[in-house]
Design a protein around this motif. Structure first.
Motif, mmCIF file in Angstrom:
data_model
loop_
_atom_site.group_PDB
_atom_site.id
_atom_site.type_symbol
_atom_site.label_atom_id
_atom_site.label_comp_id
_atom_site.label_asym_id
_atom_site.label_seq_id
_atom_site.Cartn_x
_atom_site.Cartn_y
_atom_site.Cartn_z
ATOM 1 N N ALA A 157 0.838 -1.176 0.000
ATOM 2 C CA ALA A 157 0.000 0.000 0.000
ATOM 3 C C ALA A 157 0.873 1.225 0.000
ATOM 4 O O ALA A 157 0.401 2.332 0.129
ATOM 5 C CB ALA A 157 -0.916 -0.013 1.189
ATOM 6 N N GLY A 158 2.139 0.998 -0.104
ATOM 7 C CA GLY A 158 3.149 2.011 -0.301
ATOM 8 C C GLY A 158 2.911 3.318 0.405
ATOM 9 O O GLY A 158 3.171 3.459 1.575
ATOM 10 N N GLY A 159 2.420 4.262 -0.334
ATOM 11 C CA GLY A 159 2.455 5.650 0.069
ATOM 12 C C GLY A 159 1.763 6.069 1.341
ATOM 13 O O GLY A 159 1.838 7.238 1.674
ATOM 14 N N TRP A 160 1.069 5.189 2.041
ATOM 15 C CA TRP A 160 0.285 5.706 3.153
ATOM 16 C C TRP A 160 1.120 5.973 4.387
ATOM 17 O O TRP A 160 1.491 5.058 5.097
ATOM 18 C CB TRP A 160 -0.817 4.718 3.518
ATOM 19 N N THR A 161 1.379 7.240 4.654
ATOM 20 C CA THR A 161 1.882 7.566 5.977
ATOM 21 C C THR A 161 0.679 8.020 6.781
ATOM 22 O O THR A 161 -0.391 8.275 6.232
ATOM 23 C CB THR A 161 2.893 8.721 5.925
ATOM 24 N N LYS A 162 0.862 8.108 8.090
ATOM 25 C CA LYS A 162 -0.277 8.515 8.911
ATOM 26 C C LYS A 162 -0.780 9.894 8.507
ATOM 27 O O LYS A 162 -1.963 10.170 8.519
ATOM 28 C CB LYS A 162 0.107 8.497 10.379
ATOM 29 N N ASP A 215 -0.762 11.236 5.526
ATOM 30 C CA ASP A 215 -1.583 11.106 4.325
ATOM 31 C C ASP A 215 -2.985 10.671 4.688
ATOM 32 O O ASP A 215 -3.974 11.175 4.155
ATOM 33 C CB ASP A 215 -0.988 10.038 3.394
#
Lengths: 357, 599
Positions: free
Chosen positions: B502-507, B509
């Motif tokens: 799901a790569g791009g998910w930082t908190k 984001d």
């Protein structure tokens, strides 16, 4: 059921829809056996991380998709413990050092040293090196960047670094010169529409062109935002015809209303009211600097030309304080009070000269 | 000591009058019922006998002294099961010539305890009376309360050190193993966790800076760090004043029915109830103390008139936890009212007060005149002597209170501006290592407040409010936990064919970007699942309307609808300025839930 953004995210370089030239280059690089350190940069939602993931897949094969999430603990020199979330596979490791703020140097040093000291033991591995992905590289502190620069040279034999940043301007020159720079530009509206239609086809329904155009126009070249909005719209109305109301996230609307509160009345009582709203935003995990930025932009849009510079000046000052200090709300509050008194003085045509301490 | 403190009486009342039946228990009936239900289901399997394997661990949480343990003990007596308790041992002795060889860590011991607690079921039941407990379970000592040796539950009150990540993982593993072990022969487990408050300083830093510096580490023990994410908890709320008062009266009746002595007056009970913030343990302690004092006074003087109620009050203030809150109240009053030399007396002031002020003023010297360009900084001499040495308040807490309240006392935006600027500056100054211990912060704060506020402050019967800060902090933590949940869900969606990236998910984001989709999915019903917790961060309602309503109801002296007055309205008696004995000023108390309790 995962979100469409994740479900339909391209997994290999062949699946990518736009920037074909870039994909071809990445494929060639991965095949060459001489993979450099890389720096991916470009606006958010352009597909940097997707491209990084696809490149890794090209480099290492399917094994790179077996991820595990770990929490690592680092110790600062002053004995403070830092917890960092780390996503890793057998072949790569992904970190966001800016999560720990000013201590990112410690994380970078410790982690890279550790990885560099371990050789790849899997004999079937396609490459002899491991890859370290550093997200939000442009918010690394100077110290961390300096630490990175040394490590990049020293451990080249068994480690490659992929940096991911929005712009190169905040990276120091030595780092830029040690990387192969890859600019991932935002997709054009036509490209975005292709992607949206592709998603719709995968989900087995027809997407009307007007709807696609509306979504693209709203998302400003941010592919992720476009797909998220698309899914939200689809959830609300199944046929996606007629006029589509693309709603902003709650917090953005909320910030706009706060800006209105600030400009409509300037009294101590209003200060308290605005503060309560800020508390509400903070309690929803909206970072304080984002709040300040969004509200400031809304306020600046609506005031006289002569005030704009001052308002932004104070926003900058209080944002710095916010980073150094402890209690975000004090600085948000102080900024609001400052804006209110500036606005009020301007309104009554008073002398502004004494204000720039 | 008087005749009350005889040999039979040397126990603490808390132990002596421990509740023995559900009627004595000052916990809300529904909560007790819930716990009883759970216990029955876990021991007998509910109506169809199949629930047993789902009722493995119950976590009771809540502030200290709300009767979590007492509930379990009462129910144990009533339903007839034994309590098997884990204690961390500190008396470990390992010498070089020890036969046991290597040292066994606490987490291993804990694991062994859990494993054995199940298997050794019959041994415990057979010899509950006189067995030295630690022989059966090495390391931790197990205490089995002697009663009908039938069924058992495991009680965990003394947890291993879960702030250490390694220990926490081991602890979670053993809990998971325990849950997985199934229902056969293993007793259900109850975990009791007392909420600990987080202090003002340092806490906020993690709520989210621009670089997504999410809370790096949990400073306090809470349920989420104790339990692996898949287990359920049942929060206890502070005991409501009415229930507490009734419990204290029952206790007094049962005590003074037998022995002679002076019962505490109603006034004293009220005082204790008010000051205890729903902590029944501290209330009983205070009550015992108050009664002893009364008895002493009586035996010395024979009879007492008039002064009754005055002494206990002063005394109780010393016993109960309110010393800090009292000082805070005074200090805040001093700072915010900003009294200066030659202030006009308040209209309600008596002649004596006026005279006293005048005497005081005559001792104050006027400040030397300032040069014209500094004229704006001229102030009359302050009557306030906010001395650091006298105050048990730390600057960080005080600054929160000042910040919450200052704008009510300001007249113009300029005054607000100076003060807000100072608060911001003080918070950001001093650097990291100074933040905790800088003694100058206090003076800076006190003096800048006095300097910035108007003089004299216009009195509009302003009420001091408690900072919303702590509540916000708590909610932000919940929201952040929700963010974590959503992120985990995004990373490990069940339908993803391979381990998805799901790569791009930082908190960050997720907090900023994902709200729309999550909301739409929730609205669309069950066909698209999302973790329901996302509401904590994705839903933000503009509550202007509601704010106006509460403003009207509160009277015209409340300016901010959302600010929570520091006193619970239930205890408010309409006096303009509350007397100090009533404020519930603990920075960590949570009393909003009381209404739910009294339904």
């Amino acid at each position: 059921m995962s979100l469409w953004v994740d479900k339909h995210r391209p997994r290999t370089l062949d699946e990518l829809h736009y920037h074909e030239g870039l994909s071809a280059r990445l494929r060639a690089l991965a095949a060459s056996g001489d993979f450099p350190h890389m720096l991916f940069y470009g606006p958010s939602g352009a597909g940097k991380k997707t491209r990084i993931a696809c490149t890794l897949r090209e480099l290492f094969g399917k094994g790179v998709e077996k991820l595990k999430i770990d929490q690592r603990v680092f110790m600062t020199p002053s004995k403070r413990k830092l917890d960092v979330n780390v996503v890793q596979s057998n072949f790569h490791i992904e970190i966001t050092p800016s999560e720990v703020g000013n201590y990112d140097r410690v994380v970078i040093q410790e982690l890279l040293k550790e990885i560099a000291q371990t050789q790849q033991v899997d004999l079937n591995a396609k490459q002899r090196f491991k890859v370290v992905i550093i997200n939000e590289a442009d918010s690394l502190t100077r110290d961390a960047q300096a630490a990175l620069r040394r490590t990049m040279e020293k451990y080249m034999s068994n480690m490659r670094i992929i940096l991911c940043a929005n712009s190169t301007s905040r990276l120091i020159a030595p780092i830029r010169s040690r990387c192969l720079l890859m600019r991932v530009a935002a997709p054009s509206p036509a490209e975005m529409e292709t992607v949206l239609h592709h998603v719709a086809a995968k989900e087995r329904f027809h997407l009307p062109d007007e709807a696609a155009q509306a979504i693209v126009a709203d998302s400003n070249g941010n592919m992720r935002k476009a797909v998220l909005v698309f899914e939200a719209l689809k959830m609300q109305s199944t046929d996606l015809t007629g006029s589509l109301a693309i709603a902003k996230p709650d917090w953005e609307t909320y910030c706009a209303k706060v800006a209105e509160l600030i400009l409509s009345e300037q009294t101590p009582a209003r200060v308290m009211e605005v503060r309560a709203k800020f508390y509400e935003l903070l309690s929803h995990c909206i970072p304080a600097s984002i709040i300040l930025k969004t509200v400031a932009e809304c306020v600046v849009d609506r005031v006289d030309e002569t005030l704009k510079a001052d308002i932004m000046h104070w926003a900058a000052i209080y944002e710095t304080r916010m980073r150094i200090g402890n209690k975000k709300i004090f600085h948000l509050d102080a900024w609001v009070v400052k804006v209110m008194s500036l606005y009020k003085q301007f309104f009554y045509g008073l002398d502004l000269s004494g204000f720039d301490e | 000591m008087s005749e009350i403190a005889t040999a039979a009486d040397d126990q603490l009342w808390v132990d002596k009058y421990e509740p023995t039946s559900e009627e004595d228990l000052a916990v809300h009936k529904k909560k007790v019922q819930g716990v009883r239900q759970w216990l029955l289901e876990s021991l007998e399997g509910g109506s169809n006998g199949k629930l047993r394997k789902y009722r493995r661990i119950l976590a009771l949480t809540g502030p200290a002294g709300v009767g979590k343990t007492a509930t379990i003990r009462v129910l144990a007596r009533e339903l007839g099961f034994d309590i098997l308790e884990w204690r961390n041992t500190m008396d470990e002795q390992y010498s070089l010539d020890d036969d046991y060889g290597e040292y066994e860590g606490l987490s291993e011991k804990f694991q062994a305890f859990l494993a054995r607690a199940g298997r050794c079921h019959s041994i415990f039941s057979a010899s509950t009376q006189s067995q030295p407990p630690s022989s059966a379970v090495s390391g931790g000592s197990s205490v089995s309360s002697a009663s009908q040796p039938k069924r058992q539950i495991i009680l965990l009150e003394d947890l291993p050190n879960i702030l250490h990540p390694g220990t926490r993982d081991a602890f979670h593993d053993s809990l998971n193993a325990f849950v997985g072990a199934g229902e056969f022969g293993v007793a259900p487990m109850i975990i009791i966790i007392s909420d600990t408050g987080v202090r003002g300083e340092g806490g906020d830093g993690d709520v989210g800076s621009s670089t997504n510096a999410w809370r790096a580490r949990r400073e306090a023990v809470d349920v989420r760090s104790v339990l692996p994410p898949n287990l359920l908890a049942s929060p206890f709320n502070p005991i409501a004043p009415k229930i507490l008062r009734k419990a204290l009266q029952t206790l007094l009746r049962s005590r003074f029915a037998k022995s002679t002595g002076v019962s505490a007056s109603k006034e004293v009970i009220d005082l204790i109830v008010d000051s205890s913030n729903g902590d029944i343990r501290s209330a009983i302690m205070a009550l015992q103390f108050a009664c002893i004092h009364d008895a002493d006074a009586q035996s010395e003087r024979g009879s007492r008139k008039g002064s009754k109620g005055v002494i206990p009050r002063a005394l109780l203030e010393a016993v109960t936890r309110r010393e800090q809150s009292l000082a805070l109240f005074h200090l805040l009053g001093k700072l915010l009212y900003n009294k200066r030399k030659d202030d006009p007396p308040a209209p309600s002031a008596s002649a004596k007060d006026i005279q006293r002020d005048r005497d005081f003023d005559s001792r104050l010297q006027n400040p030397p005149p300032l040069p014209p360009h500094l004229g704006e900084h001229h102030r009359r001499t302050s009557r306030v002597d906010a001395l650091y040495a006298d105050t048990p308040i730390d600057a960080s807490l005080l600054s929160l209170y000042v910040h919450q309240n200052y704008s009510q006392y300001c007249e113009t935006m300029e005054q607000c501006d100076t003060l807000a600027e100072w608060l911001s500056w003080i918070d950001a100054s001093g650097g990291e290592t100074w933040q905790q211990a800088n003694p100058h912060h206090f003076h800076l704060l006190a003096l800048s407040t006095l300097h910035s506020l108007p003089s004299p402050v216009v009195r509009r019967s302003q009420k001091p409010y408690k900072p919303v800060f702590f509540d916000t902090l708590r909610r932000a933590r919940n929201a952040e936990d929700a963010l974590g949940d959503v992120r985990n869900w995004l990373l490990h969606c069940p339908d993803q064919t391979e381990e998805g990236r799901a790569g791009g998910w930082t908190k960050g984001d997720i907090a900023l970007r994902s709200g729309g989709v999550l909301k739409a999915r929730t609205l669309s019903g069950m066909r698209a699942y999302v973790p329901p917790a996302h509401k904590l961060f994705s839903r933000l309602e503009w509550n202007k309307g509601a704010g106006d309503l509460s403003q009207l109801a509160e009277g015209d002296d409340v300016d901010v609808p959302d600010a929570e007055p520091f006193d619970d309205p239930e205890w408010a008696d309409g006096r303009e300025r509350r007397s100090e004995s009533e404020g519930a000023w603990q920075d960590d108390d949570e009393i909003e839930d009381i209404e739910d309790f009294e339904d």
